[in-house]
Design an enzyme around this catalytic site. Sequence first.
Site, PDB file in Angstrom:
ATOM      1  N   GLU A  78       0.818  -1.223   0.000  1.00  0.00           N
ATOM      2  CA  GLU A  78       0.000   0.000   0.000  1.00  0.00           C
ATOM      3  C   GLU A  78       0.848   1.268   0.000  1.00  0.00           C
ATOM      4  OE1 GLU A  78      -2.922  -0.230   3.173  1.00  0.00           O
ATOM      5  OE2 GLU A  78      -4.012  -1.818   2.129  1.00  0.00           O
TER       6      GLU A  78
ATOM      7  N   GLU B  52      -5.536  -8.410  -0.451  1.00  0.00           N
ATOM      8  CA  GLU B  52      -6.249  -8.145   0.814  1.00  0.00           C
ATOM      9  C   GLU B  52      -7.710  -7.930   0.477  1.00  0.00           C
ATOM     10  OE1 GLU B  52      -4.769  -5.294   3.660  1.00  0.00           O
ATOM     11  OE2 GLU B  52      -2.685  -5.733   3.102  1.00  0.00           O
TER      12      GLU B  52
HETATM   13  O1  AHR Z   1      -5.094  -6.185   6.902  1.00  0.00           O
HETATM   14  C1  AHR Z   1      -4.992  -5.076   7.753  1.00  0.00           C
HETATM   15  C2  AHR Z   1      -4.283  -3.902   7.117  1.00  0.00           C
HETATM   16  O2  AHR Z   1      -5.094  -3.391   6.090  1.00  0.00           O
HETATM   17  C3  AHR Z   1      -2.982  -4.189   6.451  1.00  0.00           C
HETATM   18  O3  AHR Z   1      -1.902  -4.136   7.322  1.00  0.00           O
HETATM   19  C4  AHR Z   1      -2.875  -3.085   5.437  1.00  0.00           C
HETATM   20  O4  AHR Z   1      -2.144  -3.466   4.305  1.00  0.00           O
HETATM   21  C5  AHR Z   1      -4.302  -2.733   5.117  1.00  0.00           C
HETATM   22  O5  AHR Z   1      -4.526  -1.374   5.163  1.00  0.00           O
END
Ligand code: AHR
Length: 501
Positions: A173, A292
């Site tokens: 990110e 994610e």
């Molecule tokens: O999964 C939780 C968090 O969400 C992770 O650390 C990050 O990559 C995202 O913002």
Amino acid sequence: MKKASIILDKDYIIDRIDPRIYGSFIEHLGRAVYGGIYEPGHPQADEQGFRKDVLKLVRDLDVPVVRYPGGNFVSGFNWEDSVGPVENRPKRLDLAWFTTESNAVGMHEFADWAKKADTEVMYAINLGTRGPEQARDVVEYANHRGGSKYSDMRIANGRKDPLGIKLWCLGNEMDGPWQMGHKTAYEYGRIANESARMMKWVDPTIECVACGSSAYDMPTFGEWEYTMLNECYDNIDYVSLHRYYGNPTGDTPGFLARSMDLDGFIKSVVSICDAVKGRKHSKKQINLSFDEWNIWYHSLEQDEEIKKRDRWSQALPLLEDIYNFEDALLAGSMLITFLRNADRVKVACLAQLVNVIAPIMTRNGGGAWAQTIYWPFLHASKYGRGAALRALVNSPVYDCADNDAVPLIDATATLGDDGSVTVFAVNRDMKEDFCLDIDLRAFGPLQLKEHILLHHDDVKAVNTEENPCNVAPTAGPGGTVDGGRAQIRIPALSWNVIRFA
Ligand code: AHR
């Protein structure tokens, strides 16, 4: 009863399903590692301190790949801290989550855990506070056979054979201003390119995932992908996507429609990848790593308090969302969306796996149990293999806050290598059952083998340690198959797995 229909044909194939779309994620965050997969002294701990009850739940999910060690955590992480004798490893302040990391579990231990869990490691490198040099070094440490500084260090640390990590995330990110070492798209594209080049010189067999936008609604979305891809297109293999949904207002129909946003997100990123391909006159196709995805909102307020109260503590109970039945329905629709985009989504990671926004929960010193979202994930991972079929779904629709024309029946299908057909369907209708007419004539004589149903009368129903099967799959009402047409009853608000063999 309302009616919907699906037409399937064995020649209408989207693509083979990459098994890695059933990946997951373990970050050094909260109780994912400490108190989750690892709890020495627990009655279920094995000789390395890994919880066997958790391993069993993970193995049952058949997760082919687990992203590690972050997440936000990785943007300040020094991989060298996590190898060598445990007693020599430094304790570090983690500026992502304002906790202290002991490094008691590191690269070797996680690789051992992954082996026990029948999964592969997808390793994220730090491109926040670090750069191409450390990226090169960690690949050498993990994957080079020996005879060089870092590969010999691995051997001295007790691991003769390379770890053989095939999939590498180039940071996390990096568009997010909350990220340590946050970058502009151009800065990131350059560093990702140089890192990937050097990593692949060390091990040409690896694949690299470049950071896309951390969410579809980031103000930089689109521009970020285009600019950074222009810099690193030739040396990377996938672009990452991250997306979490919530239902803070309790609008169930609107919440269940959020998978349409997911589909739009995927299609937009595909377009941008292909726009850069066109601009470069390239023959190479960049695919997507949706590394994610989940529902995340239940724990947000509580986490603010914990972080304020217990700053710099270890293994805080952060992001411990307790999932309800409607969350499982949306998770089901998100999985259906990945299957529908199987030609471009080649990796997807349910974020995360244990305790932290997770399908599996544990109590320190206590039990381990499956949350509601565990079930659609398990069903899709178990039965959604082979080829993704291009299902022609005809369903009545509804309008809601963010979307118009949302199909009440959200469905897709897969064709197994043994010729079996599996239909996955979510009934978004709050009140009415559906009769789902499935046209299977193209497949020859198929029988209904099983109808698995996930339903609860209360959309807010949850599983707990005391009542772990409150929301759990049961046998569905099934139906008939006649002349290649199946008529299956799909109860109101339900997740369905309809298996034909
Ligand atoms: O999964 C939780 C968090 O969400 C992770 O650390 C990050 O990559 C995202 O913002």
